[in-house]
Design a protein around this motif. Structure first.
Motif, PDB file in Angstrom:
ATOM      1  N   ILE A 179      -6.700   7.675   1.092  1.00 13.40           N
ATOM      2  CA  ILE A 179      -7.588   6.524   1.273  1.00 13.40           C
ATOM      3  C   ILE A 179      -8.620   6.469   0.146  1.00 13.40           C
ATOM      4  CG2 ILE A 179      -9.350   5.504   2.770  1.00 13.40           C
ATOM      5  CD1 ILE A 179      -6.604   5.144   3.896  1.00 13.40           C
ATOM      6  N   ALA A 180      -9.097   7.639  -0.273  1.00 10.18           N
ATOM      7  CA  ALA A 180     -10.119   7.693  -1.321  1.00 10.18           C
ATOM      8  C   ALA A 180      -9.598   7.165  -2.650  1.00 10.18           C
ATOM      9  CB  ALA A 180     -10.617   9.130  -1.496  1.00 10.18           C
ATOM     10  N   ASP A 181      -8.260   7.174  -2.834  1.00  6.84           N
ATOM     11  CA  ASP A 181      -7.685   6.710  -4.090  1.00  6.84           C
ATOM     12  C   ASP A 181      -7.297   5.232  -4.048  1.00  6.84           C
ATOM     13  OD1 ASP A 181      -7.910   9.230  -5.202  1.00  6.84           O
ATOM     14  OD2 ASP A 181      -5.964   9.871  -4.445  1.00  6.84           O
ATOM     15  N   ILE A 182      -7.454   4.604  -2.897  1.00  5.42           N
ATOM     16  CA  ILE A 182      -7.159   3.174  -2.757  1.00  5.42           C
ATOM     17  C   ILE A 182      -8.386   2.395  -3.231  1.00  5.42           C
ATOM     18  CG2 ILE A 182      -6.659   1.347  -1.069  1.00  5.42           C
ATOM     19  CD1 ILE A 182      -5.327   3.491   0.655  1.00  5.42           C
ATOM     20  N   PRO A 183      -8.196   1.274  -3.919  1.00  2.00           N
ATOM     21  CA  PRO A 183      -9.358   0.459  -4.316  1.00  2.00           C
ATOM     22  C   PRO A 183     -10.243   0.171  -3.114  1.00  2.00           C
ATOM     23  CG  PRO A 183      -7.366  -0.379  -5.333  1.00  2.00           C
ATOM     24  CD  PRO A 183      -6.935   0.701  -4.394  1.00  2.00           C
ATOM     25  N   VAL A 184     -11.544   0.206  -3.331  1.00  2.73           N
ATOM     26  CA  VAL A 184     -12.501   0.081  -2.230  1.00  2.73           C
ATOM     27  C   VAL A 184     -12.222  -1.142  -1.367  1.00  2.73           C
ATOM     28  CG1 VAL A 184     -14.929  -0.287  -1.674  1.00  2.73           C
ATOM     29  CG2 VAL A 184     -14.301   1.366  -3.446  1.00  2.73           C
ATOM     30  N   GLU A 205      -9.561  -2.493  -0.618  1.00  2.00           N
ATOM     31  CA  GLU A 205      -8.307  -2.421   0.137  1.00  2.00           C
ATOM     32  C   GLU A 205      -8.326  -1.329   1.206  1.00  2.00           C
ATOM     33  OE1 GLU A 205      -5.706  -4.524  -0.056  1.00  2.00           O
ATOM     34  OE2 GLU A 205      -7.067  -5.665  -1.357  1.00  2.00           O
ATOM     35  N   ARG A 206      -9.414  -0.591   1.293  1.00  2.00           N
ATOM     36  CA  ARG A 206      -9.489   0.462   2.299  1.00  2.00           C
ATOM     37  C   ARG A 206      -9.694  -0.143   3.689  1.00  2.00           C
ATOM     38  NH1 ARG A 206     -13.691   4.451  -1.025  1.00  2.00           N
ATOM     39  NH2 ARG A 206     -12.334   4.676  -2.873  1.00  2.00           N
ATOM     40  N   PRO A 207      -9.074   0.450   4.712  1.00  2.00           N
ATOM     41  CA  PRO A 207      -9.149  -0.140   6.054  1.00  2.00           C
ATOM     42  C   PRO A 207     -10.569  -0.386   6.551  1.00  2.00           C
ATOM     43  CG  PRO A 207      -7.454   1.536   5.993  1.00  2.00           C
ATOM     44  CD  PRO A 207      -8.159   1.609   4.671  1.00  2.00           C
ATOM     45  N   ARG A 208     -11.473   0.567   6.369  1.00  2.00           N
ATOM     46  CA  ARG A 208     -12.835   0.378   6.879  1.00  2.00           C
ATOM     47  C   ARG A 208     -13.531  -0.780   6.175  1.00  2.00           C
ATOM     48  NH1 ARG A 208     -14.709   6.730   7.110  1.00  2.00           N
ATOM     49  NH2 ARG A 208     -13.538   7.305   8.994  1.00  2.00           N
ATOM     50  N   GLU A 209     -13.363  -0.819   4.860  1.00  2.00           N
ATOM     51  CA  GLU A 209     -14.013  -1.887   4.103  1.00  2.00           C
ATOM     52  C   GLU A 209     -13.400  -3.241   4.439  1.00  2.00           C
ATOM     53  OE1 GLU A 209     -13.406   1.102   3.024  1.00  2.00           O
ATOM     54  OE2 GLU A 209     -15.450   1.725   2.498  1.00  2.00           O
ATOM     55  N   ARG A 210     -12.082  -3.281   4.654  1.00  2.00           N
ATOM     56  CA  ARG A 210     -11.425  -4.534   5.032  1.00  2.00           C
ATOM     57  C   ARG A 210     -11.898  -5.005   6.405  1.00  2.00           C
ATOM     58  NH1 ARG A 210      -6.845  -6.669   3.866  1.00  2.00           N
ATOM     59  NH2 ARG A 210      -5.792  -6.101   5.804  1.00  2.00           N
ATOM     60  N   LEU A 211     -12.109  -4.064   7.314  1.00  2.00           N
ATOM     61  CA  LEU A 211     -12.609  -4.438   8.639  1.00  2.00           C
ATOM     62  C   LEU A 211     -14.011  -5.031   8.539  1.00  2.00           C
ATOM     63  CD1 LEU A 211     -12.220  -2.484  11.938  1.00  2.00           C
ATOM     64  CD2 LEU A 211     -14.434  -3.415  11.301  1.00  2.00           C
ATOM     65  N   LEU A 212     -14.856  -4.394   7.735  1.00  2.92           N
ATOM     66  CA  LEU A 212     -16.231  -4.879   7.599  1.00  2.92           C
ATOM     67  C   LEU A 212     -16.300  -6.248   6.936  1.00  2.92           C
ATOM     68  CD1 LEU A 212     -18.013  -1.562   6.537  1.00  2.92           C
ATOM     69  CD2 LEU A 212     -18.215  -2.741   8.735  1.00  2.92           C
ATOM     70  N   MET A 225       0.860  -1.202   0.000  1.00  2.00           N
ATOM     71  CA  MET A 225       0.000   0.000   0.000  1.00  2.00           C
ATOM     72  C   MET A 225       0.886   1.238   0.000  1.00  2.00           C
ATOM     73  SD  MET A 225      -2.974   0.987   2.736  1.00  2.00           S
ATOM     74  CE  MET A 225      -3.926  -0.459   2.287  1.00  2.00           C
ATOM     75  N   THR A 226       0.581   2.229  -0.816  1.00  3.68           N
ATOM     76  CA  THR A 226       1.356   3.461  -0.875  1.00  3.68           C
ATOM     77  C   THR A 226       0.919   4.388   0.257  1.00  3.68           C
ATOM     78  OG1 THR A 226       1.518   3.258  -3.266  1.00  3.68           O
ATOM     79  CG2 THR A 226       2.032   5.402  -2.314  1.00  3.68           C
ATOM     80  N   TYR A 227       1.825   4.708   1.166  1.00  5.38           N
ATOM     81  CA  TYR A 227       1.440   5.420   2.369  1.00  5.38           C
ATOM     82  C   TYR A 227       1.145   6.902   2.143  1.00  5.38           C
ATOM     83  CZ  TYR A 227       2.668   1.268   4.988  1.00  5.38           C
ATOM     84  OH  TYR A 227       2.714  -0.012   5.487  1.00  5.38           O
ATOM     85  N   SER A 228       1.544   7.426   0.946  1.00  2.92           N
ATOM     86  CA  SER A 228       1.185   8.820   0.655  1.00  2.92           C
ATOM     87  C   SER A 228      -0.097   8.905  -0.158  1.00  2.92           C
ATOM     88  CB  SER A 228       2.333   9.505  -0.104  1.00  2.92           C
ATOM     89  OG  SER A 228       2.562   8.843  -1.341  1.00  2.92           O
ATOM     90  N   LEU A 229      -0.622   7.746  -0.531  1.00  2.00           N
ATOM     91  CA  LEU A 229      -1.845   7.709  -1.328  1.00  2.00           C
ATOM     92  C   LEU A 229      -3.063   7.963  -0.444  1.00  2.00           C
ATOM     93  CD1 LEU A 229      -2.564   7.015  -4.311  1.00  2.00           C
ATOM     94  CD2 LEU A 229      -3.044   4.698  -3.539  1.00  2.00           C
TER      95      LEU A 229
END
Length: 243
Positions: free
Chosen positions: A7-12, A14-21, A1-5
């Motif tokens: 969150i909105a530009d990360i594939p859905v 792979e986003r932390p909230r979506e991964r948690l759910l 994961m690119t740490y300067s990217l």
């Protein structure tokens, strides 16, 4: 994961909230969990929330420290020394840490039956588990092993505490308990019983026989774990408690 990217530009997916759910919180990296609490990163062109979470962990791990151990007792000013972490983010993280502690340390309901070392440890954890001083406490039980209450007997230093058998039995008798579990913490996290721990346990077991009480166990707690002297010594064979 690119740490300067962002969150909105990360594939859905792979986003932390979506991964948690979709996967559950236990499958997320610590930096991702912090990112969910942070909500946002440092701003345009700088670290994302995940990157900021990773940066916080790296700062806390200086001098070979465990970052989660440091995080458990960090102060708001220390946390806000990190660029991009202001009062709102710091208080959110600290509130989550405290909530986690309370959830872990939550006591069984009154009158819970204390029928195993793990249940006894859960009942004692609120007073003992994460303390930085040695504390000696007892669980007071009735003849059916139902929890009557918890009592702190003594508070010591970071390396030792003094517990008097007289005070321990005095509390048990005063509150009408016929069974008890004694416990203390090791702030270092080392759960190995010391010789004074063994000697005190032997005194308590011998005294309980004379007073027609029963000491069911002596637990050592620390850093999320516990050790049962009843399970790891032969003292209860030497001094049967009739429990």
């Amino acid at each position: 994961m690119t740490y300067s990217l962002r969150i909105a530009d990360i594939p859905v997916t792979e986003r932390p909230r979506e991964r948690l759910l979709s996967l559950g919180a236990k499958h997320l990296a610590t930096a991702e969990l912090i990112a969910i609490l942070l909500g946002t990163g440092q701003g345009k062109g700088k670290l994302s929330a995940v990157g900021l979470g990773q940066y916080i962990l790296q700062n806390l791990s200086q001098n070979q420290r465990d970052p989660l151990e440091v995080l458990r007792s960090i102060s708001p000013p220390e946390l806000m020394n990190t660029p991009g972490v202001g009062p709102a983010k710091a208080t959110t993280i600290l509130a989550a840490i405290e909530l986690g502690k309370r959830a872990f340390q939550s006591r069984p309901l009154d009158r819970t039956i204390i029928d195993s070392p793990s249940v006894a440890a859960a009942a004692l954890s609120h007073e003992l588990m994460w303390e930085n001083r040695e504390i000696f406490a007892i669980l007071l039980l009735d003849v059916k092993h139902r929890l009557l209450g918890t009592q702190i007997v003594s508070i010591g230093t970071a390396t030792e505490t003094l517990a008097s058998p007289r005070e321990i039995f005095k509390e048990a008798i005063r509150q009408g308990a016929t069974r008890l579990v004694v416990g203390h913490n090791h702030p270092s996290g080392n759960l190995e019983a010391s010789q004074p721990d063994i000697d005190l346990t032997r005194q308590l077991l011998a005294g309980a026989q004379l007073l027609e009480l029963a000491v069911l166990d002596h637990l050592i707690l620390g850093h999320g774990g516990h050790l049962s002297l009843r399970q790891t010594t032969t003292l209860w064979d030497e001094f049967p408690q009739g429990d």
